[in-house]
Structures are given as structure tokens and as C-alpha cells.
Scaffold this motif. Structure first.
Motif, PDB file in Angstrom:
ATOM      1  N   GLN A   1      -6.839   2.538   4.226  1.00  0.00           N
ATOM      2  CA  GLN A   1      -7.434   1.209   4.125  1.00  0.00           C
ATOM      3  C   GLN A   1      -8.506   1.156   3.040  1.00  0.00           C
ATOM      4  O   GLN A   1      -8.693   0.121   2.390  1.00  0.00           O
ATOM      5  N   VAL A   2      -9.196   2.258   2.815  1.00  0.00           N
ATOM      6  CA  VAL A   2     -10.090   2.340   1.662  1.00  0.00           C
ATOM      7  C   VAL A   2      -9.272   2.212   0.377  1.00  0.00           C
ATOM      8  O   VAL A   2      -9.666   1.509  -0.564  1.00  0.00           O
ATOM      9  N   ALA A   3      -8.107   2.876   0.333  1.00  0.00           N
ATOM     10  CA  ALA A   3      -7.243   2.782  -0.842  1.00  0.00           C
ATOM     11  C   ALA A   3      -6.799   1.344  -1.093  1.00  0.00           C
ATOM     12  O   ALA A   3      -6.736   0.896  -2.246  1.00  0.00           O
ATOM     13  N   ALA A   4      -6.500   0.619  -0.021  1.00  0.00           N
ATOM     14  CA  ALA A   4      -6.082  -0.775  -0.187  1.00  0.00           C
ATOM     15  C   ALA A   4      -7.186  -1.628  -0.799  1.00  0.00           C
ATOM     16  O   ALA A   4      -6.911  -2.612  -1.481  1.00  0.00           O
ATOM     17  N   ALA A   5      -8.435  -1.237  -0.547  1.00  0.00           N
ATOM     18  CA  ALA A   5      -9.573  -1.988  -1.074  1.00  0.00           C
ATOM     19  C   ALA A   5      -9.966  -1.545  -2.479  1.00  0.00           C
ATOM     20  O   ALA A   5     -10.865  -2.137  -3.079  1.00  0.00           O
ATOM     21  N   LEU A   6      -9.284  -0.515  -3.005  1.00  0.00           N
ATOM     22  CA  LEU A   6      -9.586  -0.011  -4.351  1.00  0.00           C
ATOM     23  C   LEU A   6      -8.299   0.063  -5.180  1.00  0.00           C
ATOM     24  O   LEU A   6      -7.892   1.145  -5.630  1.00  0.00           O
TER      25      LEU A   6
ATOM     26  N   LEU B   1       0.833  -1.196   0.000  1.00  0.00           N
ATOM     27  CA  LEU B   1       0.000   0.000   0.000  1.00  0.00           C
ATOM     28  C   LEU B   1       0.868   1.247   0.000  1.00  0.00           C
ATOM     29  O   LEU B   1       0.598   2.211  -0.718  1.00  0.00           O
ATOM     30  N   THR B   2       1.940   1.242   0.777  1.00  0.00           N
ATOM     31  CA  THR B   2       2.804   2.420   0.858  1.00  0.00           C
ATOM     32  C   THR B   2       3.408   2.755  -0.490  1.00  0.00           C
ATOM     33  O   THR B   2       3.506   3.923  -0.870  1.00  0.00           O
ATOM     34  N   SER B   3       3.826   1.760  -1.252  1.00  0.00           N
ATOM     35  CA  SER B   3       4.477   2.019  -2.529  1.00  0.00           C
ATOM     36  C   SER B   3       3.512   2.592  -3.554  1.00  0.00           C
ATOM     37  O   SER B   3       3.934   3.205  -4.536  1.00  0.00           O
ATOM     38  N   ARG B   4       2.233   2.418  -3.356  1.00  0.00           N
ATOM     39  CA  ARG B   4       1.253   2.979  -4.284  1.00  0.00           C
ATOM     40  C   ARG B   4       1.043   4.468  -4.055  1.00  0.00           C
ATOM     41  O   ARG B   4       0.566   5.172  -4.927  1.00  0.00           O
TER      42      ARG B   4
END
Length: 302
Positions: free
Chosen positions: A51-56, A3-6
Motif C-alpha cells: 500500500q505504500v508502493a501504491a502511494a508512490l 498495483l500487482t502489474s507494477r
């Protein structure tokens, strides 16, 4: 890919300085993916959405630190809904986005509603997460009392100082909202909140004056009711049964919610059980529910 690398950040020029903006982009062909504008709450930052970003993973997500918060804390000039709406328009200009789905949590939902009124050509659809409808605030409160009434310890911490990040994390570990949802993502969010104080200690990034500006605008002017009365875009509202202290009934009692929705029948509402005001976005399960609604709204607008 983690997630961090995104995620990367971009400084966007706005009135009074630069707004810090977090961006999550898909690994493959980011230019061909849909974009969503995410707006955080009153003492929060863009990392509330991680965490929303991780789900999208296949959506480009643009999430500013609002003025007076996070790495945008030093912007000159007042906050308030119209100022935030102007900042969001500048962010969209920077990324070449004409019209976008806007998702807002808590105060961010109020900002989203104001943005749709002040920049109607830019907001395609709204997703409001436990916010956006007028709060039940007693009349006649002075600004400090109003902030304390609505936010309680969330606002009180802004005047506190901490020796290090570990002490700040310990402060939050006793918070009832996160008793069952502590995570590494939450620790990253909380650590990001800290900035150096004048005496060498650490302090929360949110400025108290920005909280005052926004609280007054949301609760003592007609900015919110005027924006809701003019709402002309498809809007989804998610509410939860527990509030900032994991208490019931949360921000909106069932009775108040019925009255508000009766006044605004175009808003599609869903009560999401099992979450409080924070964990609806800052837990994996809550973030997944929010992400599902965002995906549904993106599909509807395609």
C-alpha cells in the motif's frame, strides 16, 4: 495500471542462497526515478509495503523478503542485524544502487539503523516506522519468553498449521489490529505468508529460529545502541499510539520515547495518531502518511 502489474520479483544471491526481492517500478522511465529500499518487520514479508508502493507510483521501491521470511525462508545461516545488513548491501549491488533512502518498519527499522552503521556509504537517509529505538524489555528473559513478551500471538502463530488459506484469513480476521482496516491488500499479504508444511497443511513462512536470532540481537546485545550512537545520516521516526494488539501505549510509551529521543536528538520524531503498529503501513491512510514522509525525504536529498 494495477498495483500487482507494477511489481515483479528478483532472486538476489546472498550468503546461504538466494534472497527474494520485490520490486515496484514506475511505468515510464524507471531508470530516471529515485529508488527507496524498504525493510519489513520481524514476521512479515515485502508485501507489507504494497500500500505504500501504491502511494508512490513514481518511485522505484526495492523490498526484500528478509532471510528466514517469505520466499527467503530457506536461506542457510543465521539471521541477526549484521546478516540482514549484508543482505541489503548485496541487494543494492544487484540493482546498481550506490546510496539510497532506507525505510524500515518495526524490526526493519532496527535493520535500517544497523545498515547505516555497517554500510555508512550506502545509506543516505533513514525513515523509521514504529521501530529502531530500543524496546522496553525486562532483563533476564530467556529467548522464548522474550519473543512471547514482545510479539505475543504474532509469534505464537508460527507453530500453528492451517488447512487452507481461508482458515488462515479467518485467524487474522479476529485480530484486533485489523478490526477496522481489513482489505484485499491485507488478504494478499496474508496469503503470501503461507507455505506448505510437512503434513500437507499450510504454515506461516517465517522461521521461528530467525525470529529468535533477531530478537536476541535487538534486545540483548549492543548492536542497536551502538548503531544509534554512531548514527550520522538524517533520520525521521514515526511512532503510533497503539501496538500489535491495537493496545495503548504501543511499542513506546510517551515517557520512554522522551528519554530515547533526548539521547538521540538528531532523530526527527513525529507521533502519528489514529494508527496501530500494523495499520501505519498496512492501511491506505497509514501508508499514505508513510509515503508522504518518504517523498519529503527524497526531496530533501535531491
Amino acid at each position: 495500471m494495477t498495483l500487482t502489474s507494477r511489481r515483479h520479483t528478483v532472486a538476489v544471491p546472498v550468503a546461504g542462497g538466494d534472497l527474494e526481492v520485490g520490486v515496484w517500478e514506475p511505468a515510464v522511465r524507471p531508470e530516471a526515478t529515485p529508488t527507496v529500499l524498504l525493510v519489513h518487520g520481524v514476521t512479515s514479508s515485502h508485501l507489507a509495503w504494497q500500500q505504500v508502493a501504491a502511494a508512490l507510483p513514481e518511485v522505484r521501491l526495492i523490498a526484500p523478503d528478509l532471510r528466514g521470511r517469505g520466499r527467503s525462508r530457506d536461506l542457510a545461516g543465521p539471521a541477526g542485524l549484521s546478516a540482514h545488513a549484508a543482505d541489503l548491501a548485496a541487494v543494492l549491488d544487484r540493482f546498481g544502487v550506490d546510496r539510497v533512502l532506507v525505510a524500515g518498519h518495526s524490526m526493519g527499522a532496527f535493520v535500517a539503523v544497523a545498515f547505516a552503521r555497517l554500510h555508512p556509504e550506502r545509506a543516505g537517509r533513514l525513515v523509521l516506522v514504529d521501530g529502531g529505538l530500543p524496546l522496553d524489555v525486562p532483563a533476564g528473559l530467556d529467548p522464548d519468553t522474550m519473543v512471547a513478551h514482545i510479539l505475543g500471538p504474532t509469534a505464537a502463530r508460527l507453530s500453528m498449521r492451517f488447512a487452507d488459506a481461508a482458515e488462515y484469513l479467518d485467524f487474522w480476521r479476529s485480530h484486533p489490529a485489523f478490526a477496522h482496516d481489513w482489505s484485499s491488500e491485507l488478504e494478499a499479504y496474508l496469503t503470501y505468508d503461507l507455505v506448505p508444511g510437512a503434513d500437507g497443511s499450510l504454515q506461516p513462512a517465517t522461521t521461528y529460529q530467525s525470529v529468535i536470532d533477531d530478537t536476541i540481537d535487538m534486545n540483548t546485545t549492543t548492536a542497536v545502541t551502538d548503531a544509534l550512537d554512531a548514527l550520522a545520516v538524517p533520520t525521521r521516526l514515526l511512532t503510533v499510539p497503539r501496538g500489535l494488539q491495537d493496545e495503548e501505549p504501543g511499542l513506546y510509551s510517551a515517557e520512554r520515547l522522551r528519554a530515547l529521543l533526548a539521547r538521540h536528538p538528531g532523530i526527527v520524531h513525529e507521533r502519528v495518531d489514529g494508527f496501530n503498529h500494523y495499520t501505519i503501513v498496512m492501511s491506505d491512510a497509514g501508508a499514505r502518511r508513510v509515503a508522504d514522509v518518504i517523498e519529503q525525504e527524497l526531496a530533501a536529498s535531491a
